[in-house]
Design a protein around this motif. Structure first.
Motif, mmCIF file in Angstrom:
data_model
loop_
_atom_site.group_PDB
_atom_site.id
_atom_site.type_symbol
_atom_site.label_atom_id
_atom_site.label_comp_id
_atom_site.label_asym_id
_atom_site.label_seq_id
_atom_site.Cartn_x
_atom_site.Cartn_y
_atom_site.Cartn_z
ATOM 1 N N PHE A 15 -3.145 -6.090 33.141
ATOM 2 C CA PHE A 15 -2.364 -5.274 34.073
ATOM 3 C C PHE A 15 -0.864 -5.454 33.839
ATOM 4 N N LEU A 16 -0.421 -6.680 33.691
ATOM 5 C CA LEU A 16 1.003 -6.941 33.482
ATOM 6 C C LEU A 16 1.488 -6.321 32.177
ATOM 7 N N ASN A 17 0.711 -6.493 31.112
ATOM 8 C CA ASN A 17 1.111 -5.913 29.818
ATOM 9 C C ASN A 17 1.202 -4.392 29.873
ATOM 10 N N LYS A 18 0.296 -3.783 30.614
ATOM 11 C CA LYS A 18 0.275 -2.311 30.682
ATOM 12 C C LYS A 18 1.294 -1.748 31.666
ATOM 13 N N THR A 19 1.642 -2.521 32.684
ATOM 14 C CA THR A 19 2.408 -1.983 33.803
ATOM 15 C C THR A 19 3.902 -2.263 33.712
ATOM 16 N N LEU A 20 4.272 -3.483 33.359
ATOM 17 C CA LEU A 20 5.691 -3.847 33.391
ATOM 18 C C LEU A 20 6.424 -3.252 32.185
ATOM 19 N N THR A 21 7.595 -2.732 32.447
ATOM 20 C CA THR A 21 8.402 -2.122 31.381
ATOM 21 C C THR A 21 9.511 -3.046 30.898
ATOM 22 N N ALA A 22 9.950 -3.974 31.743
ATOM 23 C CA ALA A 22 11.004 -4.916 31.361
ATOM 24 C C ALA A 22 10.403 -6.081 30.574
ATOM 25 N N ASN A 23 11.238 -6.792 29.837
ATOM 26 C CA ASN A 23 10.800 -8.027 29.206
ATOM 27 C C ASN A 23 10.395 -9.021 30.289
ATOM 28 N N PHE A 24 9.254 -9.640 30.114
ATOM 29 C CA PHE A 24 8.809 -10.640 31.081
ATOM 30 C C PHE A 24 8.138 -11.796 30.359
ATOM 31 N N THR A 54 -6.971 -20.862 37.519
ATOM 32 C CA THR A 54 -5.785 -20.681 38.350
ATOM 33 C C THR A 54 -6.028 -19.510 39.289
ATOM 34 N N PHE A 55 -5.335 -19.506 40.406
ATOM 35 C CA PHE A 55 -5.507 -18.453 41.401
ATOM 36 C C PHE A 55 -4.284 -17.549 41.488
ATOM 37 N N ASP A 56 -3.299 -17.803 40.645
ATOM 38 C CA ASP A 56 -2.130 -16.932 40.573
ATOM 39 C C ASP A 56 -1.544 -16.987 39.169
ATOM 40 N N VAL A 57 -0.666 -16.040 38.879
ATOM 41 C CA VAL A 57 0.033 -15.996 37.603
ATOM 42 C C VAL A 57 1.522 -15.907 37.893
ATOM 43 N N ASP A 58 2.282 -16.852 37.356
ATOM 44 C CA ASP A 58 3.728 -16.848 37.528
ATOM 45 C C ASP A 58 4.377 -16.023 36.424
ATOM 46 N N VAL A 59 5.308 -15.159 36.814
ATOM 47 C CA VAL A 59 5.987 -14.258 35.883
ATOM 48 C C VAL A 59 7.495 -14.375 36.105
ATOM 49 N N PHE A 60 8.237 -14.393 35.025
ATOM 50 C CA PHE A 60 9.700 -14.425 35.114
ATOM 51 C C PHE A 60 10.290 -13.167 34.498
ATOM 52 N N VAL A 61 11.250 -12.576 35.208
ATOM 53 C CA VAL A 61 12.067 -11.486 34.670
ATOM 54 C C VAL A 61 13.529 -11.817 34.965
ATOM 55 N N SER A 62 14.437 -11.191 34.241
ATOM 56 C CA SER A 62 15.858 -11.405 34.491
ATOM 57 C C SER A 62 16.252 -10.780 35.820
ATOM 58 N N SER A 63 17.371 -11.235 36.371
ATOM 59 C CA SER A 63 17.855 -10.671 37.635
ATOM 60 C C SER A 63 18.094 -9.176 37.535
ATOM 61 N N GLU A 64 18.552 -8.721 36.350
ATOM 62 C CA GLU A 64 18.823 -7.297 36.173
ATOM 63 C C GLU A 64 17.557 -6.446 36.292
ATOM 64 N N ASP A 65 16.411 -7.036 35.964
ATOM 65 C CA ASP A 65 15.144 -6.291 35.978
ATOM 66 C C ASP A 65 14.289 -6.590 37.201
ATOM 67 N N TYR A 66 14.768 -7.471 38.060
ATOM 68 C CA TYR A 66 13.943 -7.963 39.168
ATOM 69 C C TYR A 66 13.580 -6.852 40.156
ATOM 70 N N SER A 71 13.754 -3.559 39.893
ATOM 71 C CA SER A 71 12.975 -2.465 39.300
ATOM 72 C C SER A 71 11.536 -2.900 39.040
ATOM 73 N N THR A 72 11.343 -4.178 38.694
ATOM 74 C CA THR A 72 9.982 -4.684 38.477
ATOM 75 C C THR A 72 9.198 -4.695 39.779
ATOM 76 N N ILE A 73 9.844 -5.060 40.867
ATOM 77 C CA ILE A 73 9.186 -5.008 42.178
ATOM 78 C C ILE A 73 8.770 -3.575 42.502
ATOM 79 N N SER A 74 9.653 -2.630 42.230
ATOM 80 C CA SER A 74 9.342 -1.215 42.495
ATOM 81 C C SER A 74 8.159 -0.747 41.651
ATOM 82 N N ILE A 75 8.115 -1.174 40.397
ATOM 83 C CA ILE A 75 7.018 -0.798 39.503
ATOM 84 C C ILE A 75 5.697 -1.388 39.992
ATOM 85 N N LEU A 76 5.721 -2.639 40.413
ATOM 86 C CA LEU A 76 4.504 -3.272 40.925
ATOM 87 C C LEU A 76 4.028 -2.566 42.195
#
Length: 256
Positions: A65-74, A87-99, A101-106
């Motif tokens: 899902f992350l590979n298909k959905t996110l457009t910014a480098n992560f 694990t019961f969660d996945v931690d993802v990091f994006v830059s502040s500039e993409d933060y 927009s990534t929330i909006s995409i999710l």
């Protein structure tokens, strides 16, 4: 010094040394986050293995899902740990500039977004959001790491020397071993407050990939958490000596 049960569990996982009664170590393995990896070595723990594989399928689906959905480098962070585990969660990091927009995409992809500002002693505001979607693991989206309202590293370093690793058959970008190591140590000392066998295995694996321990020391000194770092390192090295016969973390200092 590890007790005999912990030593037996560790040696079974790390060196494939047999255990007399695998069921006796189930609770210990669970508390140390290595139950799935342990179950793979023992046919009598098949029910645990089957349940673990269900969670691993969710991990696979989340990474797809992350590979298909996110457009910014992560980066997928704190997830590749050298052995299979649940694990019961996945931690993802994006830059502040993409933060944002990534929330909006999710959100547009059907995720429910929640705040993480007040978790476990608090964070600096809006440094992490949690995304929830049915049939996926929780996605913890970071643009900084501010456990207990402190900083531990320069996030400008996160996209330097990144690696490509396969997690549950999906290739993803992950941070350098130096950054992963700092995140592990900071998390132990300021979020989880415990050390598991999975941490020991992870740190030992990272120690073979780390090439710049000086960078690690400079980051610790810059962000002023040397005392905590060194206390954790001493404990980890004591445990590592019992398991690997050597220390995992070298001690060297730079000036604050």
């Amino acid at each position: 010094m590890l007790d005999l049960s912990s030593q037996s569990l560790a040696q079974n996982l790390v060196n494939n040394k047999p255990v007399k009664n695998p069921r006796q170590l189930i609770r210990l393995a669970a508390n140390n986050r290595v139950l799935f990896g342990y179950s793979l070595k023992h046919t009598e723990l098949n029910k645990i293995k089957v349940k673990g594989k269900e969670w691993r399928k969710k991990l696979n689906a989340t990474l797809v899902f992350l590979n298909k959905t996110l457009t910014a480098n992560f980066l997928v962070i704190r997830t590749y740990k050298y052995i299979p585990y649940v694990t019961f969660d996945v931690d993802v990091f994006v830059s502040s500039e993409d933060y944002d927009s990534t929330i909006s995409i999710l959100r547009a992809a059907g995720c429910r977004i929640g705040s993480h500002d007040n978790s476990l002693g608090g964070r600096y505001k809006d440094m992490q959001k949690n995304a929830f979607k049915d049939e996926l693991l929780t996605i913890d989206l970071h643009r900084d790491f501010t456990w207990q309202k402190r900083r531990f590293l320069d996030v400008s370093q996160m996209f330097k020397k990144t690696r490509r690793k396969k997690i549950e058959n999906i290739v993803v970008a992950i941070p350098s071993p130096e950054m992963e190591f700092l995140l592990c140590m900071a998390d132990i000392g300021h979020e989880r407050f415990n050390i598991t066998l999975l941490d020991i295995i992870w740190i030992e694996g990272l120690s073979h990939e780390i090439t710049d321990w000086n960078l690690i020391q400079k980051q610790v000194a810059k962000h002023k958490w040397r005392r905590t770092y060194e206390s954790i390192a001493r404990i980890i090295n004591t445990i590592a000596m019992d398991i690997y016969g050597k220390e995992s973390i070298p001690f060297q200092r730079v000036n604050d």
